[in-house]
Design an enzyme around this catalytic site. Structure first.
Site, PDB file in Angstrom:
ATOM      1  N   VAL A  81      34.239  13.763  87.348  1.00  0.00           N
ATOM      2  CA  VAL A  81      33.894  13.388  85.999  1.00  0.00           C
ATOM      3  C   VAL A  81      32.662  13.666  85.629  1.00  0.00           C
ATOM      4  O   VAL A  81      32.003  14.570  84.978  1.00  0.00           O
ATOM      5  CB  VAL A  81      34.654  12.389  85.830  1.00  0.00           C
ATOM      6  CG1 VAL A  81      34.619  12.663  83.674  1.00  0.00           C
ATOM      7  CG2 VAL A  81      36.387  12.831  85.857  1.00  0.00           C
ATOM      8  N   LYS A  99      47.982   4.352  81.274  1.00  0.00           N
ATOM      9  CA  LYS A  99      47.678   5.446  80.241  1.00  0.00           C
ATOM     10  C   LYS A  99      48.733   5.054  78.717  1.00  0.00           C
ATOM     11  O   LYS A  99      48.530   5.887  77.731  1.00  0.00           O
ATOM     12  CB  LYS A  99      47.759   7.025  81.273  1.00  0.00           C
ATOM     13  CG  LYS A  99      47.010   7.200  81.212  1.00  0.00           C
ATOM     14  CD  LYS A  99      47.035   8.321  82.536  1.00  0.00           C
ATOM     15  CE  LYS A  99      45.821   9.427  83.398  1.00  0.00           C
ATOM     16  NZ  LYS A  99      46.447  10.506  84.541  1.00  0.00           N
ATOM     17  N   ARG A 132      25.044   5.825  95.376  1.00  0.00           N
ATOM     18  CA  ARG A 132      24.914   6.780  96.312  1.00  0.00           C
ATOM     19  C   ARG A 132      23.897   7.729  96.596  1.00  0.00           C
ATOM     20  O   ARG A 132      22.734   8.150  95.864  1.00  0.00           O
ATOM     21  CB  ARG A 132      25.773   7.382  96.113  1.00  0.00           C
ATOM     22  CG  ARG A 132      27.322   7.378  96.191  1.00  0.00           C
ATOM     23  CD  ARG A 132      28.829   7.725  96.031  1.00  0.00           C
ATOM     24  NE  ARG A 132      28.835   8.370  95.386  1.00  0.00           N
ATOM     25  CZ  ARG A 132      29.436   7.948  95.076  1.00  0.00           C
ATOM     26  NH1 ARG A 132      30.866   9.620  95.416  1.00  0.00           N
ATOM     27  NH2 ARG A 132      29.875   8.597  93.231  1.00  0.00           N
ATOM     28  N   ILE A 135      43.351  17.058  77.316  1.00  0.00           N
ATOM     29  CA  ILE A 135      44.528  17.523  76.094  1.00  0.00           C
ATOM     30  C   ILE A 135      44.002  16.527  75.266  1.00  0.00           C
ATOM     31  O   ILE A 135      43.964  14.944  75.360  1.00  0.00           O
ATOM     32  CB  ILE A 135      45.723  16.941  76.636  1.00  0.00           C
ATOM     33  CG1 ILE A 135      46.261  17.661  77.798  1.00  0.00           C
ATOM     34  CG2 ILE A 135      46.780  17.210  75.371  1.00  0.00           C
ATOM     35  CD1 ILE A 135      47.385  17.098  78.855  1.00  0.00           C
ATOM     36  N   GLU A 172      44.715  10.985  96.254  1.00  0.00           N
ATOM     37  CA  GLU A 172      43.784  10.563  96.899  1.00  0.00           C
ATOM     38  C   GLU A 172      44.321  10.198  98.506  1.00  0.00           C
ATOM     39  O   GLU A 172      45.763   9.759  98.428  1.00  0.00           O
ATOM     40  CB  GLU A 172      42.848   8.943  95.909  1.00  0.00           C
ATOM     41  CG  GLU A 172      43.375   8.977  94.972  1.00  0.00           C
ATOM     42  CD  GLU A 172      41.541   9.261  94.345  1.00  0.00           C
ATOM     43  OE1 GLU A 172      40.771   9.142  95.078  1.00  0.00           O
ATOM     44  OE2 GLU A 172      41.279  10.099  93.121  1.00  0.00           O
TER      45      GLU A 172
HETATM   46  N1  HSE Z   1      44.909  10.659  89.649  1.00  0.00           N
HETATM   47  C1  HSE Z   1      45.132  10.493  87.822  1.00  0.00           C
HETATM   48  C2  HSE Z   1      46.675  12.655  87.570  1.00  0.00           C
HETATM   49  C3  HSE Z   1      43.773  11.445  87.404  1.00  0.00           C
HETATM   50  O1  HSE Z   1      46.782  12.310  89.065  1.00  0.00           O
HETATM   51  O2  HSE Z   1      46.721  12.432  87.027  1.00  0.00           O
HETATM   52  C4  HSE Z   1      43.921  11.519  85.853  1.00  0.00           C
HETATM   53  O3  HSE Z   1      43.392  10.817  85.292  1.00  0.00           O
END
Ligand code: HSE
Length: 412
Positions: free
Chosen positions: A11, A200, A44, A131, A185
């Protein structure tokens, strides 16, 4: 005005790219002249990177530079993001963050500091990536009482469930595909266990209902136990399984909030949100249902939301935008066991007919579901709506079955 970015990951690098690419058009919109990227903080090494010359490793350079008025936090995680953001706000710098973990855990405190210092703390990108949802909720829908908000808030799990529903992949295969595509991940816990969606829904509930909702107060269940058999029964029922975050107003000082997999009927718009897409359905008392749909993650969609907040900060340097919520209050979020729901139950039973007769006696009206290829000792049914605690007590008394799966049902 000078801008600094903390965290040069997906990001953060997207924010640098958008700020550079759209420098001239952003300048016209900011009303404060140009927005120039002065520093990028990351521990980094980025030798050879286009932004190599402005990379720094010492946070104090940003903190002590009075020409930096807006700081973008795209580091993720709680520490040291929290300490850095708090210091920046206290130093009178506006902060824009995409970090849902930070906002869900420390939103009230950071918003209060921003208020006290007359600066902005904005986080449009923390929910739903690209969004627009935070600003519409705080501005465009402000005239409404929001009855309920529910949504698909995590792209990774929605991708996995879509692969299970449309391609018949097992959870493990679908997770592997999500990882190969760069969505999940290496350690997918936060996504598949529902923690990301929980953060969220906490942010949305705090914003809508005006009191901070902490993740530890929101019952959260992930998708790791969903099987292809459940997917088939959901199809037979007339819907799909989605990971849904929900918050609902129950009275002046009570809300319900939960994240869990749910049977969603095909009549709901949420049933058609596939792959990595997110959707948030907001039910307002004046507007009725409003749906926000789009890419909930990804470099440029998320960067676009961050940069929009940066422009908003630059437009409101002398006058803080009123935006925020109050402190948490005890027992504000009810225990999920006290909320009403109905269940889909899949179970093993030595004698399926007798078990279904007993289930009818205990639950009253049930709807029996079937699927092709089901083992002879498998039963599946849905219950009517009742308080979850009562449904669970009834299920315990149904000693003839061994429950394999219990999933909540969303009616509309
Ligand atoms: N890991 C989150 C997802 C990334 O898959 O929606 C965005 O917040």
């Amino acid at each position: 005005m000078n801008v600094a970015i903390m965290g040069y990951g997906v990001v953060g690098s997207g924010v640098a790219e958008v700020l550079k690419k759209n420098h001239d058009s952003i300048e016209k919109k900011s009303t404060l002249g140009s927005l120039d990227l002065k520093y990028i903080l990351d521990i980094r090494d980025f030798s050879g990177d286009v932004n190599e010359k402005i990379m720094i490793k010492d946070f104090n350079i940003i903190l002590n530079d009075d020409t930096v008025g807006i700081v973008v936090e795209t580091m993720g995680g709680l520490h040291p993001a929290y300490e850095y953001v708090r210091s920046c706000l206290k130093a009178g710098k506006s902060v824009v963050s995409s970090n849902k973990e930070l906002v869900a855990a420390k939103g009230y405190e950071l918003l209060s500091i921003a208020e006290e210092k007359n600066v902005n703390f904005l986080f449009e990108a923390s929910v739903g990536g690209g969004i627009p949802i935070i600003r519409p909720l705080s501005q465009c829908l402000a005239a409404n009482e929001i009855v309920e908000v529910k949504g698909i808030l995590n792209g990774t799990t929605n991708f996995i469930l879509t692969k299970m529903i449309n391609d018949g992949m097992s959870f493990d295969e679908a997770l592997k595909t999500a990882q190969e595509n760069g969505y999940a991940e290496k350690d997918p816990t936060a996504d598949v266990e529902g923690f990301d969606a929980c953060r969220k829904i906490c942010i949305l509930a705090s914003l809508i209902y005006g009191k901070h909702v902490y993740p530890e107060n929101v019952y959260t269940e992930g998708i790791t136990k969903i099987s292809l058999s459940d997917v088939e029964y959901a199809r037979a029922w007339g819907g799909v399984i989605k990971l849904i975050g929900r918050a609902k107003k129950l009275g002046e000082n009570k809300i319900s909030a939960i994240v869990s997999p749910a049977f969603v009927p095909r009549t709901s718009q949420l049933a058609y949100v596939d792959d990595v897409f997110n959707a948030i359905l907001v039910s307002g008392d004046s507007t009725g249902d409003v749906v926000f749909y789009g890419r909930g993650a990804g470099k440029l969609p998320t960067a676009s939301a961050v940069v929009a907040d940066v422009i908003d900060c630059a437009r409101h340097t002398s006058k803080k935008r009123f935006f925020g919520w109050g402190d948490a209050v005890p027992d504000y979020v009810i225990d999920h066991l006290d909320a009403e729901t109905s269940f889909y139950i899949r179970a093993e039973a030595e004698n399926p007919d007798e078990a279904l007769t007993a289930a009818r006696k205990i639950f009253g009206e049930i709807v029996v579901l079937s699927r092709t290829g089901a083992p002879k000792n498998e039963i599946a049914f849905t219950t009517t709506t009742a308080v979850e605690r009562e449904l669970r007590t009834k299920l315990e008394t149904l000693y003839m079955i061994n429950p394999l799966s219990v999933i909540r049902i969303i009616k509309d």
